[in-house]
Design an enzyme around this catalytic site. Structure first.
Site, PDB file in Angstrom:
ATOM      1  N   GLU A  22       0.842  -1.384   0.105  1.00 50.30           N
ATOM      2  CA  GLU A  22       0.108  -0.071   0.151  1.00 50.30           C
ATOM      3  C   GLU A  22       0.944   1.175   0.023  1.00 50.30           C
ATOM      4  OE1 GLU A  22      -2.970   1.277  -0.041  1.00 50.30           O
ATOM      5  OE2 GLU A  22      -4.447  -0.247   0.502  1.00 50.30           O
ATOM      6  N   ARG A 106      -6.807  -0.121  13.362  1.00 42.93           N
ATOM      7  CA  ARG A 106      -5.473   0.162  12.993  1.00 42.93           C
ATOM      8  C   ARG A 106      -5.552   1.293  12.009  1.00 42.93           C
ATOM      9  NH1 ARG A 106      -4.632  -0.832   7.541  1.00 42.93           N
ATOM     10  NH2 ARG A 106      -5.510  -2.929   6.693  1.00 42.93           N
ATOM     11  N   ASN A 108      -4.653   3.128   8.467  1.00 47.94           N
ATOM     12  CA  ASN A 108      -4.745   2.782   6.995  1.00 47.94           C
ATOM     13  C   ASN A 108      -4.294   3.981   6.158  1.00 47.94           C
ATOM     14  OD1 ASN A 108      -5.262   0.674   5.267  1.00 47.94           O
ATOM     15  ND2 ASN A 108      -7.032   1.893   4.448  1.00 47.94           N
ATOM     16  N   ASN A 154      -9.498   5.669   2.872  1.00 47.44           N
ATOM     17  CA  ASN A 154      -8.500   5.516   1.879  1.00 47.44           C
ATOM     18  C   ASN A 154      -8.598   6.646   0.963  1.00 47.44           C
ATOM     19  OD1 ASN A 154      -6.960   3.045   1.397  1.00 47.44           O
ATOM     20  ND2 ASN A 154      -8.837   1.992   1.611  1.00 47.44           N
ATOM     21  N   ASP A 204     -10.025   1.813  -3.540  1.00 50.45           N
ATOM     22  CA  ASP A 204      -9.063   1.941  -2.552  1.00 50.45           C
ATOM     23  C   ASP A 204      -8.036   3.114  -2.533  1.00 50.45           C
ATOM     24  OD1 ASP A 204      -7.039   1.185  -0.652  1.00 50.45           O
ATOM     25  OD2 ASP A 204      -7.044  -0.894  -1.025  1.00 50.45           O
TER      26      ASP A 204
HETATM   27 ZN    ZN Z   1      -5.749   1.239   1.022  1.00 54.60          ZN
END
Ligand code: ZN
Length: 298
Positions: A22, A106, A108, A154, A204
């Site tokens: 990521e 958590r 991101n 995101n 995403d």
């Molecule tokens: Zn992501």
């Protein structure tokens, strides 16, 4: 709309395989691509001129990273909250953890805004519910909560006019826009820019190009789409040989290479056999350039 261009040039970078790759990020000062492997707690990088790969493994997960005005130090949004990582000494210095009391979440995705503040959001580790939030770390190390009720934070980018913030809550299956006030950092007037259909999986990570169009990775749909924010339509699509496409960022000498991160986490053995390149970073050139990364100002 499929296969607008011939994408025979989609190439995986060797040695780039991650479980949950990521946050690709280009540092033009060092000609370096960074990315993270979230659950493995790895910050990875590749120096483009030499092809040299390296990584630092942290004692906790790492959702995203950001550049600071000191190229030797990067910012993290990690399992221990916002922190600074010195790349030579590998020393992690905690800044602030806004969710120290929330064990089930958590960090991101995240990015630096045009004011030099570090925005990063959270999600439930099990992917359920909307326990996540979006936070902003300012130059004085103060953290402000910008959004609540987020499923999976995101895809943050700001336009070049610095008056619009684009955001993705993957759980909402849409790419959203806000008004952004450059003088205060306040976001307002949330609206859906584009809803993502079921056939296109889950939106995403995201980046923006020099023409103002958005590039969005589609988890579960083997593609990256380019969205024109004016017509609010998909104007281009890049097909990949792997299903879980996580994020993308422009880099290279003149910002003309699009780096695309992917993941193999959660794939069955059969799926892994069908997608041997899952987890790789892919590169492509699509005839459009990206913008330089912004730095955290402290
Ligand atoms: Zn992501």
């Amino acid at each position: 709309m499929k296969n607008v261009l011939n994408h025979s040039s989609i190439t995986p970078i060797e040695q780039s395989i991650t479980e949950l790759g990521e946050s690709p990020l280009w540092d033009h000062r060092l000609n370096r691509l960074y990315w993270v492997d979230i659950m493995q707690g790895k910050v990875l990088w590749m120096d483009m001129k030499t092809g040299h790969h390296s990584f630092i493994k942290l004692a906790t997960s790492v959702g995203t990273l950001a550049l600071s005005d000191d190229p030797e130090q990067i910012l993290l949004a990690s399992g221990d909250g916002f922190a600074r990582l010195h790349l030579q000494t590998e020393i992690v210095t905690a800044i602030h953890d806004p969710e120290a009391e929330i064990a089930g979440n958590r960090f991101n995705d995240g990015k630096i805004d045009p004011r030099g503040c570090f925005w990063a959001g959270t999600m439930a580790i099990d992917g359920q519910g909307t326990a996540g939030s979006l936070y902003c770390l300012d130059a004085d190390s103060q953290v402000e909560r910008k959004l609540i009720d987020v499923a999976c934070s995101n895809g943050l980018v700001w336009n070049q006019a610095h008056d619009t913030f684009y955001y993705i809550d993957t759980g909402k299956r849409s790419v959203d826009a806000f008004d952004y006030d450059l003088s205060t950092g306040v976001i307002s007037n949330r609206r859906i820019l584009l809803s993502i259909g079921e056939e296109d999986g889950y939106p995403d990570g995201m980046t923006i190009d020099a023409e103002g169009a958005l590039w969005v990775a589609l988890w579960g749909a083997s593609s990256v789409i380019r969205i024109d924010p004016v017509s609010q339509t998909i104007i281009q699509r890049i097909d990949l040989p792997v299903s879980q496409v996580t994020s993308c960022a422009f880099g290279g000498d003149d910002f003309s290479i699009l780096f695309i991160t992917t993941a193999n986490i959660g794939l069955t053995d059969t799926q892994k056999a069908n997608e041997p390149l899952a987890g790789s970073i892919f590169t492509t050139e699509e005839g459009v350039k990206g913008l330089a990364s912004t730095f955290y100002k402290s």
